[in-house]
Design a protein around this motif. Structure first.
Motif, PDB file in Angstrom:
ATOM      1  N   GLY A   1      18.946  20.741  51.021  1.00  0.00           N
ATOM      2  CA  GLY A   1      18.789  19.298  50.829  1.00  0.00           C
ATOM      3  C   GLY A   1      18.178  18.646  52.060  1.00  0.00           C
ATOM      4  N   ALA A   2      18.606  19.123  53.250  1.00  0.00           N
ATOM      5  CA  ALA A   2      18.022  18.596  54.492  1.00  0.00           C
ATOM      6  C   ALA A   2      16.550  18.973  54.598  1.00  0.00           C
ATOM      7  N   GLU A   3      16.214  20.189  54.189  1.00  0.00           N
ATOM      8  CA  GLU A   3      14.801  20.592  54.208  1.00  0.00           C
ATOM      9  C   GLU A   3      13.973  19.720  53.258  1.00  0.00           C
ATOM     10  N   LEU A   4      14.511  19.446  52.078  1.00  0.00           N
ATOM     11  CA  LEU A   4      13.808  18.563  51.142  1.00  0.00           C
ATOM     12  C   LEU A   4      13.663  17.156  51.707  1.00  0.00           C
ATOM     13  N   ALA A   5      14.729  16.662  52.336  1.00  0.00           N
ATOM     14  CA  ALA A   5      14.675  15.320  52.921  1.00  0.00           C
ATOM     15  C   ALA A   5      13.626  15.255  54.023  1.00  0.00           C
ATOM     16  N   LEU A   6      13.593  16.283  54.864  1.00  0.00           N
ATOM     17  CA  LEU A   6      12.583  16.290  55.927  1.00  0.00           C
ATOM     18  C   LEU A   6      11.164  16.383  55.373  1.00  0.00           C
ATOM     19  N   SER A   7      10.987  17.125  54.276  1.00  0.00           N
ATOM     20  CA  SER A   7       9.639  17.233  53.696  1.00  0.00           C
ATOM     21  C   SER A   7       9.190  15.921  53.060  1.00  0.00           C
ATOM     22  N   ALA A   8      10.143  15.096  52.651  1.00  0.00           N
ATOM     23  CA  ALA A   8       9.803  13.816  52.006  1.00  0.00           C
ATOM     24  C   ALA A   8       9.935  12.637  52.965  1.00  0.00           C
ATOM     25  N   TRP A   9      10.156  12.917  54.245  1.00  0.00           N
ATOM     26  CA  TRP A   9      10.397  11.857  55.218  1.00  0.00           C
ATOM     27  C   TRP A   9       9.244  10.859  55.289  1.00  0.00           C
ATOM     28  N   ASP A  10       8.011  11.332  55.241  1.00  0.00           N
ATOM     29  CA  ASP A  10       6.847  10.458  55.393  1.00  0.00           C
ATOM     30  C   ASP A  10       6.400   9.803  54.088  1.00  0.00           C
ATOM     31  N   VAL A  11       6.995  10.187  52.988  1.00  0.00           N
ATOM     32  CA  VAL A  11       6.656   9.602  51.693  1.00  0.00           C
ATOM     33  C   VAL A  11       7.452   8.306  51.539  1.00  0.00           C
ATOM     34  N   LYS A  12       6.788   7.284  51.064  1.00  0.00           N
ATOM     35  CA  LYS A  12       7.468   6.002  50.881  1.00  0.00           C
ATOM     36  C   LYS A  12       7.671   5.752  49.387  1.00  0.00           C
ATOM     37  N   LEU A  13       8.913   5.435  49.012  1.00  0.00           N
ATOM     38  CA  LEU A  13       9.185   5.073  47.624  1.00  0.00           C
ATOM     39  C   LEU A  13       8.660   3.661  47.398  1.00  0.00           C
ATOM     40  N   PRO A  14       7.647   3.501  46.561  1.00  0.00           N
ATOM     41  CA  PRO A  14       6.993   2.191  46.449  1.00  0.00           C
ATOM     42  C   PRO A  14       7.903   1.089  45.906  1.00  0.00           C
ATOM     43  N   SER A  15       8.799   1.426  44.998  1.00  0.00           N
ATOM     44  CA  SER A  15       9.629   0.387  44.400  1.00  0.00           C
ATOM     45  C   SER A  15      10.745  -0.080  45.326  1.00  0.00           C
ATOM     46  N   LEU A  16      11.167   0.782  46.261  1.00  0.00           N
ATOM     47  CA  LEU A  16      12.244   0.411  47.188  1.00  0.00           C
ATOM     48  C   LEU A  16      11.749   0.149  48.606  1.00  0.00           C
ATOM     49  N   GLY A  17      10.595   0.706  48.932  1.00  0.00           N
ATOM     50  CA  GLY A  17      10.060   0.521  50.282  1.00  0.00           C
ATOM     51  C   GLY A  17      10.793   1.321  51.338  1.00  0.00           C
ATOM     52  N   VAL A  18      11.467   2.408  50.938  1.00  0.00           N
ATOM     53  CA  VAL A  18      12.177   3.254  51.897  1.00  0.00           C
ATOM     54  C   VAL A  18      11.602   4.662  51.839  1.00  0.00           C
ATOM     55  N   SER A  19      11.999   5.482  52.797  1.00  0.00           N
ATOM     56  CA  SER A  19      11.533   6.858  52.865  1.00  0.00           C
ATOM     57  C   SER A  19      11.988   7.657  51.656  1.00  0.00           C
ATOM     58  N   GLY A  20      11.165   8.589  51.216  1.00  0.00           N
ATOM     59  CA  GLY A  20      11.519   9.480  50.121  1.00  0.00           C
ATOM     60  C   GLY A  20      12.686  10.391  50.451  1.00  0.00           C
ATOM     61  N   ALA A  21      13.019  10.497  51.732  1.00  0.00           N
ATOM     62  CA  ALA A  21      14.161  11.311  52.136  1.00  0.00           C
ATOM     63  C   ALA A  21      15.466  10.772  51.565  1.00  0.00           C
ATOM     64  N   VAL A  22      15.496   9.491  51.266  1.00  0.00           N
ATOM     65  CA  VAL A  22      16.694   8.861  50.720  1.00  0.00           C
ATOM     66  C   VAL A  22      17.104   9.521  49.399  1.00  0.00           C
TER      67      VAL A  22
END
Length: 175
Positions: A113-134
């Motif tokens: 899960g941490a590896e997935l979160a780190l891989s999505a760290w730079d992706v921004k969720l457009p509807s929430l405006g937060v990192s994809g790691a969330v």
């Protein structure tokens, strides 16, 4: 060793209670978000773009937190038919094997899960405006708690203390 184990069990009981309250709060908040979305869409003819992704993230949290608390309290899914025919010593061995496997699963959940979160760290969720790691943080948090609670069950059994099952608290009864 027993005083340290008792202190650890008390701390983990507080962690478990907090996780259960957070899971319940998340369930209520998700229900409010979905209700608001239905009202806005069908009554106001508008839509809350953030309600669905926020609800899915909350659902991840309350599922994984609730599952971890279920592990600690002995409510997790198990296949107990064989245990009715075995002597107590064999049952304890099988319980320990089960807890060790669940601990390894929890560690894997947290690690990957941490590896997935780190891989999505730079992706921004457009509807929430937060990192994809969330999206993957519930997997990490739940995995850590599953691991901790499984290790606690193994330690209590190794110390000759019964593990908590169905809401009882044998640590205080045994002390």
């Amino acid at each position: 060793m027993q005083p340290h184990l008792k202190f650890t069990a008390q701390m983990l009981r507080h962690v478990s209670t907090a996780a259960l309250w957070l899971a319940g709060g998340g369930l209520i908040l998700m229900t409010v978000f979905i209700t608001a979305q239905v009202f806005m869409r069908y009554v106001m003819n508008d839509s809350l773009v953030w309600s669905e992704p926020a609800s899915v993230i909350l659902m991840g949290w309350f599922i994984f937190l609730g599952a971890a608390v279920g592990i600690r309290e002995g409510y997790h899914l198990s296949f107990d038919v064989l245990l009715y025919f075995l002597p107590q010593g064999a049952k304890l061995v099988l319980y320990s094997i089960s807890d060790a496997v669940v601990a390894a699963f929890g560690a894997g959940m947290a690690w990957y899960g941490a590896e997935l979160a780190l891989s999505a760290w730079d992706v921004k969720l457009p509807s929430l405006g937060v990192s994809g790691a969330v999206d993957f943080l519930p997997l990490v948090g739940g995995g850590c708690l599953v691991f901790l609670f499984s290790i606690e069950r193994l330690m209590r059994r190794a110390a000759g203390l019964p593990t908590a099952r169905f809401g009882e608290d044998p640590i205080e009864e045994a002390a």
